[in-house]
Design a protein around this motif. Structure first.
Motif, PDB file in Angstrom:
ATOM      1  N   ARG A  87       0.831  -1.198   0.000  1.00 57.40           N
ATOM      2  CA  ARG A  87       0.000   0.000   0.000  1.00 57.40           C
ATOM      3  C   ARG A  87       0.868   1.251   0.000  1.00 57.40           C
ATOM      4  N   GLU A  90       2.093   1.570  -3.475  1.00 59.25           N
ATOM      5  CA  GLU A  90       0.998   1.966  -4.357  1.00 59.25           C
ATOM      6  C   GLU A  90       0.662   3.447  -4.209  1.00 59.25           C
ATOM      7  N   ASN A  91       0.717   3.953  -2.966  1.00 56.86           N
ATOM      8  CA  ASN A  91       0.438   5.364  -2.707  1.00 56.86           C
ATOM      9  C   ASN A  91       1.656   6.253  -2.948  1.00 56.86           C
ATOM     10  N   GLU A  93       4.390   6.462  -1.369  1.00 53.22           N
ATOM     11  CA  GLU A  93       5.040   6.987  -0.176  1.00 53.22           C
ATOM     12  C   GLU A  93       6.434   6.400  -0.042  1.00 53.22           C
ATOM     13  N   PRO A 165      -6.463  11.215  -6.423  1.00 56.94           N
ATOM     14  CA  PRO A 165      -5.621  10.500  -5.451  1.00 56.94           C
ATOM     15  C   PRO A 165      -6.325  10.367  -4.105  1.00 56.94           C
ATOM     16  N   LYS A 166      -6.148   9.210  -3.492  1.00 57.93           N
ATOM     17  CA  LYS A 166      -6.705   8.953  -2.169  1.00 57.93           C
ATOM     18  C   LYS A 166      -5.638   8.270  -1.333  1.00 57.93           C
ATOM     19  N   LYS A 167      -5.850   8.303  -0.022  1.00 59.59           N
ATOM     20  CA  LYS A 167      -4.844   7.749   0.879  1.00 59.59           C
ATOM     21  C   LYS A 167      -5.534   7.008   2.013  1.00 59.59           C
ATOM     22  N   GLN A 168      -5.025   5.835   2.315  1.00 62.94           N
ATOM     23  CA  GLN A 168      -5.525   5.059   3.455  1.00 62.94           C
ATOM     24  C   GLN A 168      -4.935   5.649   4.721  1.00 62.94           C
TER      25      GLN A 168
END
Length: 188
Positions: A87, A90-91, A93, A165-168
């Protein structure tokens, strides 16, 4: 057919001498057999744990020498799950490169930089901070769906279709307020 053998042996558990009726008998009684079995089982468990610990110590020293880590190695040294590492990749970071279906490598420097980025005392370009999704500048999916009276599934579809864009963030998914507001604000 009974055996007339009588072999003098020494019990493997209590070390007492006894007369065995077969050549394969190892214990003087069923009680000694059970006690010795429990001792052997316990020793086996301890040896498995000891080899695992030695293996992990060797793994850590080997991993610390590497400049490029697999996702599994990165998860191991960070004490995170594989899914969390994927994740983060994928993001975007953590930088990573996918060489194939099962070969993704992460530079050790990028993992160190990930932690440096979260430190308070370093200098970061302020424009970069504005582009980051944080709890202050974002809606959760539930907040956005309540504010604009849209179902969460429809909102997810819209976000995916427009490639927003989104973030968990823990159990929440965050989307920047500016991106969501630009979709639903009526243009004059």
């Amino acid at each position: 057919m009974s055996s007339n053998l009588s072999i003098k042996k020494r019990c493997e558990h209590c070390k007492n001498e006894f007369f065995a009726k077969t050549t394969k008998t190892r214990y003087c009684s069923l009680d000694c057999n059970r006690k010795h079995y429990k001792i052997l089982a316990k020793q086996k468990k301890v040896s498995v744990v000891e080899t695992a610990i030695k293996f992990k110590i060797n793994d850590i020293t080997e991993i610390n020498k590497k400049d490029f880590l697999t996702v599994k190695e990165a998860a191991f040294i960070l004490s995170m799950s594989l899914r969390t590492i994927y994740r983060l990749v994928e993001n975007k970071e953590i930088n990573a490169y996918n060489f194939g279906v099962r070969k993704t490598l992460i530079r050790r420097k990028d993992i160190d930089f990930y932690f440096d980025l979260s430190m308070n005392n370093i200098d970061i370009n302020k424009d970069h901070l504005k582009n980051m999704i944080t709890t202050e500048n974002s809606y959760s999916i539930n907040e956005a769906s309540e504010k604009y009276n849209i179902s969460t599934s429809a909102l997810y579809n819209l976000i995916n279709r427009l490639e927003i864009p989104k973030k968990q963030y823990g159990k929440f998914v965050l989307v920047k307020k500016a991106d969501i507001d630009s979709i639903f604000v009526k243009h004059d």
